[in-house]
Design a protein around this motif. Structure first.
Motif, mmCIF file in Angstrom:
data_model
loop_
_atom_site.group_PDB
_atom_site.id
_atom_site.type_symbol
_atom_site.label_atom_id
_atom_site.label_comp_id
_atom_site.label_asym_id
_atom_site.label_seq_id
_atom_site.Cartn_x
_atom_site.Cartn_y
_atom_site.Cartn_z
ATOM 1 N N UNK A 87 0.826 -1.216 0.000
ATOM 2 C CA UNK A 87 0.000 0.000 0.000
ATOM 3 C C UNK A 87 0.855 1.259 0.000
ATOM 4 N N UNK A 88 2.124 1.136 0.406
ATOM 5 C CA UNK A 88 3.010 2.300 0.444
ATOM 6 C C UNK A 88 3.235 2.893 -0.938
ATOM 7 N N UNK A 89 2.994 2.116 -1.982
ATOM 8 C CA UNK A 89 3.164 2.615 -3.350
ATOM 9 C C UNK A 89 1.940 3.403 -3.815
ATOM 10 N N UNK A 90 0.899 3.461 -2.957
ATOM 11 C CA UNK A 90 -0.349 4.144 -3.316
ATOM 12 C C UNK A 90 -0.549 5.296 -2.336
ATOM 13 N N UNK B 84 7.257 -0.056 -24.845
ATOM 14 C CA UNK B 84 6.877 -0.969 -25.913
ATOM 15 C C UNK B 84 7.789 -1.023 -27.115
ATOM 16 N N UNK B 85 8.875 -0.219 -27.147
ATOM 17 C CA UNK B 85 9.707 -0.152 -28.352
ATOM 18 C C UNK B 85 11.133 -0.632 -28.130
ATOM 19 N N UNK B 86 11.679 -0.397 -26.931
ATOM 20 C CA UNK B 86 13.079 -0.700 -26.646
ATOM 21 C C UNK B 86 13.180 -1.739 -25.535
ATOM 22 N N UNK B 87 14.353 -2.358 -25.443
ATOM 23 C CA UNK B 87 14.632 -3.269 -24.334
ATOM 24 C C UNK B 87 15.280 -2.473 -23.211
ATOM 25 N N UNK B 88 14.736 -2.613 -22.019
ATOM 26 C CA UNK B 88 15.249 -1.909 -20.855
ATOM 27 C C UNK B 88 15.751 -2.908 -19.821
ATOM 28 N N UNK B 89 16.440 -2.397 -18.813
ATOM 29 C CA UNK B 89 16.929 -3.222 -17.718
ATOM 30 C C UNK B 89 16.724 -2.471 -16.417
ATOM 31 N N UNK B 90 16.439 -3.198 -15.341
ATOM 32 C CA UNK B 90 16.233 -2.559 -14.044
ATOM 33 C C UNK B 90 16.739 -3.463 -12.927
ATOM 34 N N UNK B 91 17.016 -2.849 -11.785
ATOM 35 C CA UNK B 91 17.573 -3.545 -10.634
ATOM 36 C C UNK B 91 16.793 -3.166 -9.378
ATOM 37 N N UNK B 92 16.739 -4.085 -8.430
ATOM 38 C CA UNK B 92 16.022 -3.805 -7.193
ATOM 39 C C UNK B 92 16.541 -4.715 -6.074
ATOM 40 N N UNK C 46 12.359 -8.069 -4.584
ATOM 41 C CA UNK C 46 11.819 -8.736 -5.764
ATOM 42 C C UNK C 46 10.490 -8.164 -6.219
ATOM 43 N N UNK C 47 9.696 -7.622 -5.300
ATOM 44 C CA UNK C 47 8.327 -7.212 -5.615
ATOM 45 C C UNK C 47 8.177 -5.719 -5.891
ATOM 46 N N UNK C 48 9.262 -4.943 -5.750
ATOM 47 C CA UNK C 48 9.175 -3.490 -5.921
ATOM 48 C C UNK C 48 10.288 -3.001 -6.837
ATOM 49 N N UNK C 49 9.890 -2.270 -7.893
ATOM 50 C CA UNK C 49 10.826 -1.805 -8.910
ATOM 51 C C UNK C 49 10.564 -0.321 -9.188
ATOM 52 N N UNK C 50 11.572 0.520 -8.929
ATOM 53 C CA UNK C 50 11.391 1.967 -9.035
ATOM 54 C C UNK C 50 11.870 2.546 -10.368
ATOM 55 N N UNK C 51 13.032 2.103 -10.826
ATOM 56 C CA UNK C 51 13.676 2.752 -11.974
ATOM 57 C C UNK C 51 14.094 1.741 -13.027
ATOM 58 N N UNK C 52 14.255 2.220 -14.245
ATOM 59 C CA UNK C 52 14.788 1.407 -15.329
ATOM 60 C C UNK C 52 15.663 2.271 -16.218
ATOM 61 N N UNK C 53 16.464 1.614 -17.041
ATOM 62 C CA UNK C 53 17.270 2.340 -18.016
ATOM 63 C C UNK C 53 17.248 1.593 -19.333
ATOM 64 N N UNK D 215 5.090 -4.175 -7.870
ATOM 65 C CA UNK D 215 4.717 -2.799 -7.591
ATOM 66 C C UNK D 215 5.878 -1.855 -7.898
ATOM 67 N N UNK D 216 5.555 -0.567 -8.022
ATOM 68 C CA UNK D 216 6.565 0.447 -8.246
ATOM 69 C C UNK D 216 6.404 1.142 -9.581
ATOM 70 N N UNK D 217 7.045 2.296 -9.707
ATOM 71 C CA UNK D 217 6.900 3.134 -10.904
ATOM 72 C C UNK D 217 7.428 2.451 -12.165
#
Length: 475
Positions: free
Chosen positions: A186-189, A339-347, A350-357, A311-313
């Protein structure tokens, strides 16, 4: 490159049916059927049951118990008691509120593959595998089914026989949750009012929490909204009953939560290692007819399954694939936000992901429209090998590959300059033409084993030597 396409084909079968409860609109419809069954004489009831059993008992396991389970649901909905019904009438009434659903009526495609947890009883250099597939049926609702088999030392593939039965796994109703589990999600809301948690004991089941929260008299609009958020979290995060008694090739993970009511799409399974421990994770797209959300299946043995929402942005769009181990102490995920490029993210969670590149953008004409992953990467001595898909002119899908640095997978250290797998003339036609696609692949010795969907109408296999694909990588 020496890609070898096997002759094996898995096709959708309209005979792959499960039982479901039959809903009728309006309580009067239910009551009318009850009255009609009630008026039947014993011989009519026995004749009706005999006819149903003759037609359907051979198509489903324990169908009589299914009818009794559905009778119990009818009894719970009906205001008056039905205990006076004889056992035979209960069975017959349950049969009238049961239907068959063909899980593969439209398609069977988009496979992923992992090593089986049981590798006993095999010959030297053989490996047993589990393949998940997306089954799509009436109403274009997608579920998850499984196919097991064995790979020999020459990369020949043998599929295990099917029993012909299909069994949907049931939701476990006594799963225990706690306040911390809810509050983290719920902290993500931002609008969630944490005060509603004060009404709950430290641990609770979904039914217990619902009873307590629905008895609260809301003093402000945020309470009503927060109760809805709470119920959504509970709905999205559930467990399935143990299915150790059901052969794996019979198991069907069919949509249960509201978020996935119209489909559990494109599961990407991976065997995840954390030291000496391992767990199988399967990311999939939950679709409710309007919105998508990434969910995660967790299991150690394919008998007990947990379903968790992410969860997460950074949790957006489709096609997320988890690395098979942590990288530099963090979970790593390939994704495709936008939907167009391949991205990667780290966290770290396991259940919360904030950023990607951004990891990779389209470069070659056969991928000008978009690129994406084809399942979790595998670890090699040269780097992380990731299969990719590219979409070109006329919505033609192909499969290719890239190589990521072992210690810094944000760096691409190799890339094929041509497709690895393309649809040949025998693979172009189908539900969605001109498409080859996979949600996962695995290594067997020096052989890369790639199950792939053929124009969304069948599933095939291809193999290639690992050394060969690494040798053809361009910087």
């Amino acid at each position: 490159m020496g890609i070898s396409k096997k002759t094996i084909r898995l096709y959708a079968s309209a005979k792959a049916v499960i039982t479901q409860y039959l809903y009728l609109p309006g309580s009067h419809r239910l009551n009318n059927v009850i009255k009609r069954i009630d008026k039947l004489g014993n011989s009519e009831v026995e004749s009706g049951i005999e006819k149903v059993m003759r037609a359907f008992a051979g198509r489903h396991r324990n169908i009589e118990q299914t009818f009794l389970n559905h009778f119990s649901r009818i009894a719970d909905q009906n205001k008056s008691s039905l205990e006076y019904f004889s056992l035979q009438k209960k069975i017959l009434l349950g049969a009238f509120f049961t239907k068959e659903y063909s899980i593969e009526a439209a398609a069977l495609f988009n496979p992923s593959i992992v090593p089986h947890p049981d590798q006993q009883g095999l010959k030297a250099d053989e490996q047993r595998f589990i393949m998940s597939l997306r089954a799509t049926g009436e109403g274009h609702i997608s579920s998850i089914v499984f196919q097991t088999g064995i790979i020999d030392n020459m990369a020949n593939i043998t599929l295990d026989n099917s029993t012909g039965y299909f069994t949907p796994l049931k939701k476990r109703l006594d799963t225990s949750y706690n306040k911390l589990f809810i509050s983290k999600r719920a902290a993500t809301i931002p609008e969630f009012n944490r005060s509603i948690l004060d009404n709950l004991p430290e641990s609770f089941s979904a039914a217990e929490a619902s009873h307590i929260l629905n008895s609260i008299k809301p003093t402000e609009p945020s309470i009503i909204d927060s109760v809805m958020v709470f119920e959504k979290i509970m709905d999205n995060n559930y467990e399935l009953e143990s299915s150790s008694h059901v052969p794996l090739n019979e198991k069907v993970i069919f949509p249960i939560s509201n978020a996935e009511s119209m489909g559990m799409e494109d599961a990407r399974f991976v065997k995840f290692h954390d030291g000496e421990q391992y767990c199988y994770y399967g990311t999939y797209t939950a679709y409710n007819g309007k919105h998508i959300q990434t969910h995660l299946i967790e299991t150690t043995n394919f008998d007990v399954f947990k379903i968790r929402a992410l969860y997460g942005a950074a949790v957006a769009d489709k096609g997320m694939a988890l690395f098979p181990e942590k990288v530099n102490g963090k979970y790593a995920m390939i994704s495709r936000q936008g939907g167009e490029k391949i991205n990667i993210m780290f966290s770290e969670n396991l259940y919360f992901w904030k950023d990607f590149q951004i990891l990779m953008e389209p470069r070659y004409p056969w991928e000008f429209l978009q690129v994406g992953n084809c399942g979790s990467p595998i670890k090699t001595t040269k780097g992380w090998l990731l299969l990719t898909h590219g979409v070109g002119a006329m919505r033609t899908y192909v499969i290719s590959a890239i190589l990521l640095d072992l210690h810094d997978p944000t760096r691409i250290v190799g890339r094929l300059d041509k497709p690895l797998i393309e649809a040949d003339e025998n693979e172009r036609e189908g539900y969605v033409p001109n498409v080859v696609y996979t949600c996962g692949f695995m290594l067997h010795g020096n052989h890369l084993i790639i199950p792939y969907a053929v124009s969304d109408s069948a599933t095939a296999f291809a193999t290639i030597g690992l050394d060969e694909i690494l040798r053809d990588m361009k910087l």
